[in-house]
Write a protein that holds these residues in place. Structure first.
Motif, PDB file in Angstrom:
ATOM      1  N   ARG A  85      -4.898   5.823  -0.357  1.00 38.01           N
ATOM      2  CA  ARG A  85      -3.664   5.159  -0.773  1.00 38.01           C
ATOM      3  C   ARG A  85      -3.968   4.305  -1.989  1.00 38.01           C
ATOM      4  N   THR A  86      -2.896   3.773  -2.585  1.00 31.89           N
ATOM      5  CA  THR A  86      -3.024   2.896  -3.744  1.00 31.89           C
ATOM      6  C   THR A  86      -2.485   1.523  -3.388  1.00 31.89           C
ATOM      7  N   LEU A  87      -3.216   0.499  -3.763  1.00 29.08           N
ATOM      8  CA  LEU A  87      -2.755  -0.872  -3.604  1.00 29.08           C
ATOM      9  C   LEU A  87      -2.018  -1.272  -4.877  1.00 29.08           C
ATOM     10  N   VAL A  88      -0.769  -1.704  -4.713  1.00 25.07           N
ATOM     11  CA  VAL A  88       0.036  -2.181  -5.831  1.00 25.07           C
ATOM     12  C   VAL A  88       0.187  -3.686  -5.662  1.00 25.07           C
ATOM     13  N   GLU A  89      -0.319  -4.437  -6.635  1.00 26.65           N
ATOM     14  CA  GLU A  89      -0.221  -5.900  -6.601  1.00 26.65           C
ATOM     15  C   GLU A  89       0.679  -6.355  -7.737  1.00 26.65           C
ATOM     16  N   LEU A  90       1.628  -7.228  -7.420  1.00 28.51           N
ATOM     17  CA  LEU A  90       2.597  -7.720  -8.389  1.00 28.51           C
ATOM     18  C   LEU A  90       2.523  -9.238  -8.429  1.00 28.51           C
ATOM     19  N   LYS A 109       0.868  -1.182   0.000  1.00 38.06           N
ATOM     20  CA  LYS A 109       0.000   0.000   0.000  1.00 38.06           C
ATOM     21  C   LYS A 109       0.901   1.227   0.000  1.00 38.06           C
ATOM     22  N   ILE A 110       0.620   2.143  -0.940  1.00 37.13           N
ATOM     23  CA  ILE A 110       1.466   3.317  -1.105  1.00 37.13           C
ATOM     24  C   ILE A 110       0.619   4.579  -0.983  1.00 37.13           C
ATOM     25  N   ALA A 111       1.113   5.513  -0.211  1.00 39.64           N
ATOM     26  CA  ALA A 111       0.425   6.790  -0.001  1.00 39.64           C
ATOM     27  C   ALA A 111       0.748   7.740  -1.149  1.00 39.64           C
ATOM     28  N   ALA A 112       0.196   7.429  -2.304  1.00 37.75           N
ATOM     29  CA  ALA A 112       0.377   8.250  -3.510  1.00 37.75           C
ATOM     30  C   ALA A 112      -0.728   7.864  -4.494  1.00 37.75           C
ATOM     31  N   PRO A 113      -1.090   8.792  -5.380  1.00 33.66           N
ATOM     32  CA  PRO A 113      -2.116   8.467  -6.376  1.00 33.66           C
ATOM     33  C   PRO A 113      -1.602   7.471  -7.418  1.00 33.66           C
ATOM     34  N   ARG A 114      -2.531   6.758  -8.022  1.00 38.32           N
ATOM     35  CA  ARG A 114      -2.171   5.765  -9.045  1.00 38.32           C
ATOM     36  C   ARG A 114      -1.341   6.384 -10.163  1.00 38.32           C
ATOM     37  N   ALA A 115      -1.653   7.590 -10.582  1.00 42.07           N
ATOM     38  CA  ALA A 115      -0.933   8.224 -11.693  1.00 42.07           C
ATOM     39  C   ALA A 115       0.558   8.371 -11.382  1.00 42.07           C
ATOM     40  N   LEU A 174       9.506  -3.374  -4.472  1.00 40.94           N
ATOM     41  CA  LEU A 174       8.270  -2.668  -4.143  1.00 40.94           C
ATOM     42  C   LEU A 174       8.457  -1.701  -2.977  1.00 40.94           C
ATOM     43  N   THR A 175       9.285  -2.074  -2.020  1.00 42.45           N
ATOM     44  CA  THR A 175       9.592  -1.170  -0.915  1.00 42.45           C
ATOM     45  C   THR A 175      10.317   0.069  -1.431  1.00 42.45           C
ATOM     46  N   ASN A 176      11.233  -0.116  -2.371  1.00 43.62           N
ATOM     47  CA  ASN A 176      11.933   1.022  -2.991  1.00 43.62           C
ATOM     48  C   ASN A 176      10.956   1.900  -3.774  1.00 43.62           C
ATOM     49  N   LEU A 177      10.035   1.278  -4.504  1.00 42.50           N
ATOM     50  CA  LEU A 177       9.009   2.021  -5.253  1.00 42.50           C
ATOM     51  C   LEU A 177       8.195   2.880  -4.279  1.00 42.50           C
ATOM     52  N   LYS A 178       7.762   2.283  -3.195  1.00 42.13           N
ATOM     53  CA  LYS A 178       6.979   3.004  -2.182  1.00 42.13           C
ATOM     54  C   LYS A 178       7.754   4.230  -1.664  1.00 42.13           C
ATOM     55  N   SER A 179       8.989   4.037  -1.283  1.00 39.43           N
ATOM     56  CA  SER A 179       9.810   5.148  -0.783  1.00 39.43           C
ATOM     57  C   SER A 179       9.955   6.245  -1.839  1.00 39.43           C
ATOM     58  N   TYR A 180      10.192   5.836  -3.071  1.00 40.48           N
ATOM     59  CA  TYR A 180      10.401   6.792  -4.156  1.00 40.48           C
ATOM     60  C   TYR A 180       9.160   7.649  -4.402  1.00 40.48           C
ATOM     61  N   VAL A 181       7.993   7.014  -4.571  1.00 42.27           N
ATOM     62  CA  VAL A 181       6.801   7.796  -4.931  1.00 42.27           C
ATOM     63  C   VAL A 181       6.238   8.566  -3.740  1.00 42.27           C
ATOM     64  N   GLU A 182       6.432   8.090  -2.536  1.00 43.21           N
ATOM     65  CA  GLU A 182       5.921   8.824  -1.384  1.00 43.21           C
ATOM     66  C   GLU A 182       6.761  10.066  -1.095  1.00 43.21           C
ATOM     67  N   ASP A 237      -7.347   1.828  -6.204  1.00 36.74           N
ATOM     68  CA  ASP A 237      -7.551   2.793  -5.137  1.00 36.74           C
ATOM     69  C   ASP A 237      -8.017   2.097  -3.858  1.00 36.74           C
ATOM     70  N   LEU A 238      -7.536   2.606  -2.736  1.00 39.30           N
ATOM     71  CA  LEU A 238      -7.998   2.166  -1.425  1.00 39.30           C
ATOM     72  C   LEU A 238      -8.876   3.265  -0.828  1.00 39.30           C
ATOM     73  N   PRO A 239      -9.772   2.920   0.090  1.00 37.28           N
ATOM     74  CA  PRO A 239     -10.683   3.919   0.657  1.00 37.28           C
ATOM     75  C   PRO A 239      -9.979   5.066   1.399  1.00 37.28           C
ATOM     76  N   ASP A 240      -8.750   4.844   1.835  1.00 37.87           N
ATOM     77  CA  ASP A 240      -8.036   5.865   2.604  1.00 37.87           C
ATOM     78  C   ASP A 240      -7.112   6.726   1.736  1.00 37.87           C
TER      79      ASP A 240
END
Length: 133
Positions: free
Chosen positions: A95-100, A9-15, A123-131, A90-93
């Protein structure tokens, strides 16, 4: 056949996440290794984790801000033909759910556990980068 499955789960928009997954320059900001090539339908990008360890991924399908589907066309051992699907929702809060899903692994493949760990790290690196963007 085995499918490696990961989600984060990432605190960033899907775009923003989609851009980080499909833009070579953005991908170089979070992925592990050197990135070259292009990420567009039918094109191939290359990930060189370290000298001598290179993977080629052909992009089969892109749904803007929703999903990326790629097939491994180059890699050591039995990597060719594996299919990678990344889905964003999209998640209700807000955030975005990223499934791989990385499918096509033999149950006894000697690198199964290593690649499973790698995807978690990526995925952890992706999360850090986009957040931080």
């Amino acid at each position: 056949m085995v499918t490696l499955q990961h989600a984060i789960k990432i605190a960033a928009p899907r775009a923003r996440i989609y851009h980080a997954l499909t833009d070579i320059d953005a991908m170089a900001g979070w992925h592990l290794g050197a990135i070259t090539g292009a990420i567009s339908k039918g094109d191939i990008f290359y990930l060189e984790r370290r000298p001598g360890l290179r993977f080629g991924w052909r992009t089969d399908d892109l749904e803007v801000d929703q999903s990326v589907v790629q097939t491994c066309v180059e890699g050591p051992g039995a990597q060719d033909g594996k299919r990678l699907t990344i889905t964003l929702s999209d998640l209700p809060d807000a955030r975005t759910l990223v499934e791989l899903n990385d499918e096509g692994w033999a149950e006894d493949h000697p690198h199964l556990a290593l690649c499973n760990t790698y995807w978690g790290e990526a995925l952890t690196n992706l999360k850090s980068y986009v957040e931080k963007a």
